[in-house]
Design a protein around this motif. Structure first.
Motif, PDB file in Angstrom:
ATOM      1  N   ILE A   1      44.977  28.483  17.147  1.00 41.84           N
ATOM      2  CA  ILE A   1      45.647  29.524  17.935  1.00 41.84           C
ATOM      3  C   ILE A   1      44.703  30.700  18.169  1.00 41.84           C
ATOM      4  O   ILE A   1      44.582  31.214  19.286  1.00 41.84           O
ATOM      5  N   VAL A   2      44.016  31.120  17.108  1.00 42.42           N
ATOM      6  CA  VAL A   2      43.123  32.286  17.213  1.00 42.42           C
ATOM      7  C   VAL A   2      41.993  32.003  18.199  1.00 42.42           C
ATOM      8  O   VAL A   2      41.666  32.839  19.062  1.00 42.42           O
ATOM      9  N   ILE A   3      41.357  30.819  18.085  1.00 43.04           N
ATOM     10  CA  ILE A   3      40.258  30.473  18.998  1.00 43.04           C
ATOM     11  C   ILE A   3      40.760  30.427  20.447  1.00 43.04           C
ATOM     12  O   ILE A   3      40.098  30.921  21.369  1.00 43.04           O
ATOM     13  N   MET A   4      41.943  29.827  20.661  1.00 41.22           N
ATOM     14  CA  MET A   4      42.495  29.754  22.009  1.00 41.22           C
ATOM     15  C   MET A   4      42.743  31.160  22.573  1.00 41.22           C
ATOM     16  O   MET A   4      42.421  31.446  23.740  1.00 41.22           O
ATOM     17  N   ILE A   5      43.298  32.053  21.760  1.00 42.49           N
ATOM     18  CA  ILE A   5      43.567  33.422  22.212  1.00 42.49           C
ATOM     19  C   ILE A   5      42.272  34.123  22.600  1.00 42.49           C
ATOM     20  O   ILE A   5      42.182  34.765  23.649  1.00 42.49           O
ATOM     21  N   VAL A   6      41.241  33.976  21.746  1.00 40.83           N
ATOM     22  CA  VAL A   6      39.956  34.640  22.023  1.00 40.83           C
ATOM     23  C   VAL A   6      39.367  34.146  23.337  1.00 40.83           C
ATOM     24  O   VAL A   6      38.908  34.936  24.176  1.00 40.83           O
ATOM     25  N   LEU A   7      39.375  32.826  23.543  1.00 40.16           N
ATOM     26  CA  LEU A   7      38.804  32.266  24.776  1.00 40.16           C
ATOM     27  C   LEU A   7      39.580  32.720  26.012  1.00 40.16           C
ATOM     28  O   LEU A   7      38.985  33.074  27.037  1.00 40.16           O
ATOM     29  N   ILE A   8      40.903  32.714  25.928  1.00 41.38           N
ATOM     30  CA  ILE A   8      41.709  33.120  27.082  1.00 41.38           C
ATOM     31  C   ILE A   8      41.515  34.610  27.387  1.00 41.38           C
ATOM     32  O   ILE A   8      41.420  35.006  28.555  1.00 41.38           O
ATOM     33  N   VAL A   9      41.433  35.430  26.332  1.00 41.11           N
ATOM     34  CA  VAL A   9      41.212  36.866  26.541  1.00 41.11           C
ATOM     35  C   VAL A   9      39.855  37.104  27.194  1.00 41.11           C
ATOM     36  O   VAL A   9      39.715  37.942  28.106  1.00 41.11           O
ATOM     37  N   ILE A  10      38.836  36.365  26.759  1.00 41.15           N
ATOM     38  CA  ILE A  10      37.505  36.516  27.364  1.00 41.15           C
ATOM     39  C   ILE A  10      37.538  36.138  28.841  1.00 41.15           C
ATOM     40  O   ILE A  10      36.996  36.857  29.702  1.00 41.15           O
ATOM     41  N   ILE A  11      38.167  35.005  29.160  1.00 42.51           N
ATOM     42  CA  ILE A  11      38.254  34.571  30.565  1.00 42.51           C
ATOM     43  C   ILE A  11      39.014  35.600  31.394  1.00 42.51           C
ATOM     44  O   ILE A  11      38.604  35.954  32.513  1.00 42.51           O
ATOM     45  N   THR A  12      40.135  36.090  30.845  1.00 41.26           N
ATOM     46  CA  THR A  12      40.933  37.080  31.576  1.00 41.26           C
ATOM     47  C   THR A  12      40.144  38.364  31.800  1.00 41.26           C
ATOM     48  O   THR A  12      40.161  38.940  32.895  1.00 41.26           O
ATOM     49  N   GLY A  13      39.434  38.828  30.762  1.00 36.36           N
ATOM     50  CA  GLY A  13      38.647  40.052  30.887  1.00 36.36           C
ATOM     51  C   GLY A  13      37.559  39.932  31.929  1.00 36.36           C
ATOM     52  O   GLY A  13      37.347  40.844  32.739  1.00 36.36           O
ATOM     53  N   LEU A  14      36.834  38.799  31.913  1.00 36.67           N
ATOM     54  CA  LEU A  14      35.772  38.597  32.911  1.00 36.67           C
ATOM     55  C   LEU A  14      36.354  38.529  34.322  1.00 36.67           C
ATOM     56  O   LEU A  14      35.760  39.060  35.274  1.00 36.67           O
ATOM     57  N   SER A  15      37.504  37.884  34.461  1.00 37.18           N
ATOM     58  CA  SER A  15      38.136  37.778  35.779  1.00 37.18           C
ATOM     59  C   SER A  15      38.579  39.147  36.287  1.00 37.18           C
ATOM     60  O   SER A  15      38.372  39.491  37.452  1.00 37.18           O
ATOM     61  N   MET A  16      39.178  39.943  35.411  1.00 38.07           N
ATOM     62  CA  MET A  16      39.622  41.282  35.809  1.00 38.07           C
ATOM     63  C   MET A  16      38.442  42.158  36.187  1.00 38.07           C
ATOM     64  O   MET A  16      38.490  42.913  37.162  1.00 38.07           O
ATOM     65  N   ARG A  17      37.352  42.026  35.437  1.00 40.17           N
ATOM     66  CA  ARG A  17      36.154  42.810  35.737  1.00 40.17           C
ATOM     67  C   ARG A  17      35.598  42.442  37.104  1.00 40.17           C
ATOM     68  O   ARG A  17      35.100  43.295  37.832  1.00 40.17           O
ATOM     69  N   SER A  18      35.707  41.174  37.447  1.00 37.42           N
ATOM     70  CA  SER A  18      35.205  40.717  38.741  1.00 37.42           C
ATOM     71  C   SER A  18      36.099  41.169  39.893  1.00 37.42           C
ATOM     72  O   SER A  18      35.615  41.547  40.962  1.00 37.42           O
ATOM     73  N   MET A  19      37.427  41.162  39.670  1.00 33.12           N
ATOM     74  CA  MET A  19      38.351  41.457  40.761  1.00 33.12           C
ATOM     75  C   MET A  19      38.664  42.942  40.909  1.00 33.12           C
ATOM     76  O   MET A  19      39.099  43.379  41.985  1.00 33.12           O
ATOM     77  N   GLY A  20      38.449  43.739  39.878  1.00 34.45           N
ATOM     78  CA  GLY A  20      38.800  45.161  39.915  1.00 34.45           C
ATOM     79  C   GLY A  20      38.251  45.918  41.115  1.00 34.45           C
ATOM     80  O   GLY A  20      39.001  46.579  41.839  1.00 34.45           O
ATOM     81  N   PRO A  21      36.929  45.846  41.384  1.00 38.36           N
ATOM     82  CA  PRO A  21      36.372  46.586  42.530  1.00 38.36           C
ATOM     83  C   PRO A  21      36.977  46.168  43.867  1.00 38.36           C
ATOM     84  O   PRO A  21      37.092  46.988  44.779  1.00 38.36           O
ATOM     85  N   HIS A  22      37.347  44.908  43.991  1.00 41.08           N
ATOM     86  CA  HIS A  22      37.921  44.437  45.250  1.00 41.08           C
ATOM     87  C   HIS A  22      39.299  45.047  45.484  1.00 41.08           C
ATOM     88  O   HIS A  22      39.626  45.434  46.604  1.00 41.08           O
ATOM     89  N   PHE A  23      40.097  45.154  44.413  1.00 34.87           N
ATOM     90  CA  PHE A  23      41.406  45.790  44.564  1.00 34.87           C
ATOM     91  C   PHE A  23      41.250  47.252  44.964  1.00 34.87           C
ATOM     92  O   PHE A  23      42.047  47.781  45.741  1.00 34.87           O
ATOM     93  N   GLY A  24      40.239  47.923  44.425  1.00 36.69           N
ATOM     94  CA  GLY A  24      40.012  49.319  44.771  1.00 36.69           C
ATOM     95  C   GLY A  24      39.646  49.518  46.228  1.00 36.69           C
ATOM     96  O   GLY A  24      39.927  50.568  46.812  1.00 36.69           O
ATOM     97  N   ALA A  25      38.987  48.504  46.833  1.00 36.21           N
ATOM     98  CA  ALA A  25      38.563  48.610  48.234  1.00 36.21           C
ATOM     99  C   ALA A  25      39.680  48.286  49.215  1.00 36.21           C
ATOM    100  O   ALA A  25      39.596  48.641  50.393  1.00 36.21           O
ATOM    101  N   PHE A  26      40.732  47.609  48.747  1.00 36.59           N
ATOM    102  CA  PHE A  26      41.794  47.176  49.661  1.00 36.59           C
ATOM    103  C   PHE A  26      42.416  48.343  50.416  1.00 36.59           C
ATOM    104  O   PHE A  26      42.567  48.297  51.631  1.00 36.59           O
ATOM    105  N   GLN A  27      42.811  49.404  49.699  1.00 36.49           N
ATOM    106  CA  GLN A  27      43.564  50.479  50.325  1.00 36.49           C
ATOM    107  C   GLN A  27      42.732  51.247  51.336  1.00 36.49           C
ATOM    108  O   GLN A  27      43.222  51.626  52.405  1.00 36.49           O
ATOM    109  N   ALA A  28      41.443  51.478  51.025  1.00 40.12           N
ATOM    110  CA  ALA A  28      40.575  52.176  51.980  1.00 40.12           C
ATOM    111  C   ALA A  28      40.432  51.374  53.263  1.00 40.12           C
ATOM    112  O   ALA A  28      40.465  51.929  54.370  1.00 40.12           O
TER     113      ALA A  28
END
Length: 578
Positions: free
Chosen positions: A162-189
């Motif tokens: 369970i712990v290993i699965m949580i760590v891997l999923i959190v890492i994937i989610t964090g990297l994905s959010m880091r990648s998509m964050g700037p794009h969401f910021g550009a949408f409104q402009a």
């Protein structure tokens, strides 16, 4: 801002949280019954009848739990939707009321297209954020913590999976959010730019068609649209890799759990019954943990757009109007006007538009303002009803500095008919009542006759109830100007400002309007800004502006003799007429 808006609906918030707890509780309870069912099926000590009886009891319990969870889910969706709708509606109304307090300068600072996007697209983003908060935000931590604890209780020897699965999923989610964050910021402009281009193109459709600019407008729109598409695709590509990554991690965790349980069963057959019964529950709890993390990550990504939109709305709500009116009781002022060493420059402009203007106008006088294009005529006129405040000096109406009188006093005393006739969609009566809210048919008839609008209004079957299309497109330029003048004179103001408001009228109609002013508005101070000197030749006083300075004052005959600037304008127009 948001907490204050939500605080009004405490009962709905409580209902949303309660129904979410029911939903999560049912989801966490179900796997334990599955474990019991599998344990019963693996129990060789039971008879067939006994086994069926126990399974039936557990099955009924599962159905009851599922129904409770379903009811909780339905009620939670209803309450979350209602919260998001009512809070957003309140926020939209607050924002619109705030915009109504803005001066011209404030509106120009934000840009009208930008404000429209904030009240539409940004409000939609906030609505989606609120919906997610009350459907997901409460659910995620409860589901994660509950499933994590119950999974360890079910098969404690597999806690590390369970712990290993949580760590891997959190890492994937964090990297994905880091990648998509700037794009969401550009949408409104980019939405602001696209909205502005579309608005300008539709408003200027005649110019676009006349100058064959369709291709250029399309290219401009396509450029911004393609940029928005690029950001959307980038987010889509990230999603397309993120979901399979989650699936791989979860399937590997399930595979590892099954392999280990099979090993345990082989080594210790005596505990096989409990472990075989628990493996299904363990897998379900793992899926719930993964679902909670994924939903939390997804909500965070979409919430980033909502938080950007909240920041943009907060900018509007927190903006301090550059112009504040006195809150004293409305009072009666006469129609006298005085400019005392007035200078003015527009916001973000380095040069003064008006420079040290001094003059006095007595009540009831007709005053003309002339000058070359860009001399500051319209700017001077807009200072009188306090659409802008002077940078230096003071403007007085009825002997009082307009910065020290109430907004109601100014609006009751002064009417301004702007150079560009602006009508709102609705009816003619609706537009005229903007000048006087309680205007009667008699008031409308009188004002329409003064503005020479009665001649075409009377020909309409509905008369004052006739429809006005968007921006008054179903009326000609001259008709729109006459309706605009009607709106300006309907309340019989002490001061009437006409900012080149007869430019679209023919000579006959303009003469009739001027004669009506002289006969019907004798006690009204009338300020006429005109390009044509013929429009102000009979004025009691004419102000001559040149490059923002008041260079001459007098009657027509006096100015022809004494002012080079006025004489040059007069001679030029006279030569054209000849």
């Amino acid at each position: 801002m948001m907490l204050k808006a939500i605080a009004k609906y405490k009962a709905l918030v409580f209902a949303a949280m309660l129904t979410m707890i029911l939903q999560v509780g049912a989801a966490l309870w179900q796997p334990s019954y599955m474990k019991n069912i599998l344990s019963v099926m693996a129990d060789t000590s039971l008879t067939t009848a006994g086994r069926i009886d126990k399974i039936s009891n557990y099955g009924v319990a599962l159905i009851v739990i599922a129904v409770v969870g379903l009811i909780g889910s339905i009620l939670n969706t209803i309450t979350a939707a209602k919260i998001s709708q009512v809070v957003t509606a309140d926020l939209r109304e607050r924002t619109f009321r705030k915009i109504q307090t803005f001066s011209y300068a404030d509106v120009e600072k934000f840009n009208s297209a930008n404000l429209v996007v904030r009240m539409t697209n940004d409000m939609n983003q906030i609505q989606m954020l609120l919906m997610m908060v009350f459907q997901v935000l409460i659910r995620v931590p409860l589901l994660f913590v509950g499933a994590f604890i119950l999974s360890i209780i079910t098969l404690p020897q597999l806690w590390w999976i369970i712990v290993i699965m949580i760590v891997l999923i959190v890492i994937i989610t964090g990297l994905s959010m880091r990648s998509m964050g700037p794009h969401f910021g550009a949408f409104q402009a980019l939405m602001d730019k696209i909205n502005s281009i579309a608005r300008d193109n539709l408003r200027g459709a005649r110019v676009v068609k006349s100058f064959v600019q369709e291709k250029n407008q399309t290219e401009k729109f396509d450029k911004e649209s393609d940029e928005l598409l690029k950001h959307n695709l980038a987010v889509g590509y990230t999603f397309s890799t993120m979901i399979p990554a989650f699936t791989i991690v979860s399937q590997l965790a399930i595979f590892a759990a099954i392999m280990l349980i099979s090993t345990f069963v082989t080594k210790s057959p005596s505990v096989a019954q409990d472990q075989l019964g628990g493996i299904m529950s363990f897998i379900q709890y793992m899926m719930q943990i993964m679902f909670a993390i994924i939903m939390g990550g997804m909500m965070s990504m979409f919430a980033s757009r909502g938080f950007v939109s909240m920041g943009r709305i907060r900018e509007v709500l927190d903006a301090k109007p550059s112009m504040e009116f006195d809150t004293t009781t409305d009072e009666n002022l006469d129609g006298s006007i005085e400019f005392d060493h007035v200078s003015f420059k527009y916001p973000n402009d380095e040069n003064m538009m008006l420079k040290d203007i001094n003059f006095k106008i007595n009540q009831g006088q007709m005053v003309g303002i002339v000058g070359a294009t860009g001399a500051g005529k319209s700017t001077l006129a807009q200072l009188i009803p306090r659409l802008f405040d002077p940078t230096e000096g003071s403007v007085k109406v009825g002997g009082k500095d307009i910065r020290h009188v109430s907004q109601g006093t100014l609006r009751n005393t002064i009417s301004i008919v702007l150079q560009k006739a602006i009508l709102f969609s609705g009816t003619i009566a609706g537009n005229l009542k903007q000048g006087k809210r309680d205007a009667t048919s008699k008031d409308m008839d009188r004002a329409a006759k003064i503005a020479q609008a009665a001649e075409f209004i009377d020909q309409l079957p509905e008369r004052y109830n006739a429809e006005v299309e968007e921006r008054g497109n179903n009326f000609s330029g001259g008709q729109k100007q006459r309706l605009s003048i009607t709106r300006g004179v309907i309340k019989n103001p002490k001061i009437l400002i006409l900012d080149d408001s007869t430019s679209a009228l023919d000579a006959r109609s303009e003469k009739l309007v001027q004669d009506a002013f002289n006969n019907e508005l004798q006690g009204t101070t009338t300020i006429v800004i005109a390009q044509k000197i013929s429009s102000v030749v009979h004025a009691d006083k004419i102000l001559v502006l040149d490059e923002g300075r008041l260079v001459a004052t007098g009657t027509h005959n006096e100015l022809v003799e004494s002012s080079d600037v006025y004489r040059e304008i007069y001679d030029t127009q006279k030569a054209k007429e000849d």
